[in-house]
Design an enzyme around this catalytic site. Structure first.
Site, PDB file in Angstrom:
ATOM      1  N   ASP A 103      16.489   1.073 -27.183  1.00 37.92           N
ATOM      2  CA  ASP A 103      17.150   1.922 -28.173  1.00 37.92           C
ATOM      3  C   ASP A 103      16.386   1.857 -29.506  1.00 37.92           C
ATOM      4  O   ASP A 103      15.685   0.889 -29.784  1.00 37.92           O
ATOM      5  CB  ASP A 103      18.585   1.454 -28.409  1.00 37.92           C
ATOM      6  CG  ASP A 103      19.445   1.581 -27.153  1.00 37.92           C
ATOM      7  OD1 ASP A 103      19.098   2.404 -26.285  1.00 37.92           O
ATOM      8  OD2 ASP A 103      20.452   0.856 -27.062  1.00 37.92           O
TER       9      ASP A 103
HETATM   10  N1  URA Z   1      20.626  -2.286 -23.455  1.00 37.84           N
HETATM   11  C1  URA Z   1      20.983  -1.621 -24.578  1.00 37.84           C
HETATM   12  O1  URA Z   1      22.170  -1.395 -24.820  1.00 37.84           O
HETATM   13  N2  URA Z   1      20.009  -1.227 -25.411  1.00 37.84           N
HETATM   14  C2  URA Z   1      18.687  -1.470 -25.196  1.00 37.84           C
HETATM   15  O2  URA Z   1      17.839  -1.092 -26.010  1.00 37.84           O
HETATM   16  C3  URA Z   1      18.337  -2.157 -24.027  1.00 37.84           C
HETATM   17  C4  URA Z   1      19.323  -2.554 -23.167  1.00 37.84           C
END
Ligand code: URA
Length: 231
Positions: A103
């Site tokens: 993310d």
């Molecule tokens: N899980 C999440 O919620 N975000 C990420 O970036 C990776 C795994």
């Protein structure tokens, strides 16, 4: 492989530049000056040199970056900064792409490569590649929360997550290891227990570790890591 392709594929010289270097006698194959770009070479055996400097053949490139917040794992984005912008221009030319996504607000280990086959294999749910994250949540989580998440949680969209592993390091902190990578998975796992992720950092991908690579910096994978990644 043609000699001009050897240079252009690795983005060392364009075909036009190869032509110029050849004309000026600046390229050798096994010590012999070569004048034509269409000469066939065995890129795995022949020694190619440009202006006296040996050019090893590298079909694929494998990079580890420590992604800061604010960057997106994409090769193109109209609004946000993209992870490949963390690389110097000569590596940006290689058209690397991220193997999987973090993310925008997640930090940590991202693999950039142009080896699509290995990237695909590592992301395939069949291969159960372990990804380990350090996390912090807003409220203390209980043993019951951890056990429920580890066993698998049915999310709002009906998907039941695969078993995972949590190592507690404090009331609101720990490490979580997943073998799959669903959209916002860790945020949704803790969300399902009424909690909220406040910090998330990926620290390893298979046996490839982020280690002490500073935020925003990159390094090439070691040959051992490449072997792991290529399987
Ligand atoms: N899980 C999440 O919620 N975000 C990420 O970036 C990776 C795994």
């Amino acid at each position: 492989m043609r000699l001009d392709k050897f240079f252009s594929e690795q983005k060392i010289l364009s075909r036009k530049e190869v032509g110029e270097k050849l004309r000026r006698g600046l390229i050798t194959v096994n010590g012999q000056t070569v004048k034509k770009g269409d000469v066939k070479i065995d890129e795995t055996l022949d020694v190619v040199a440009l202006e006296g400097v040996e050019i090893p053949y590298k079909k694929y490139t494998y990079i580890v970056v420590n992604k800061p917040q604010g960057y997106v794992c994409s090769t193109d984005d109209p609004r946000d900064m993209i992870v490949t912008e963390l690389l110097p221009p000569e590596l940006q030319k290689l058209e690397l792409f991220p193997c999987g996504r973090l993310d925008k607000d997640t930090t940590g280990l991202v693999i950039l490569t142009n080896d699509g086959i290995s990237a695909h294999r590592n992301l395939s749910p069949k291969h159960h590649v372990e990804k380990r994250y350090r996390f912090q949540v807003a409220d203390p989580y209980s043993e019951k929360d951890a056990t429920a998440i580890e066993a698998g949680v049915t999310l709002a969209d009906g998907y039941t997550t695969k078993p995972c592993k949590i190592e507690r390091t404090g009331d609101t902190t720990g490490y979580i290891t997943l073998t799959e990578g669903k959209y916002h998975e860790i945020k949704r796992l803790f969300g399902a227990r009424g909690n909220k992720i406040t910090a998330l950092e990926r620290v390893s991908f298979a046996t490839i570790e982020l280690g002490d690579l500073p935020l925003g910096q990159w390094r090439e994978m070691t040959s051992g890591e490449v072997e792991v990644f290529r399987g």
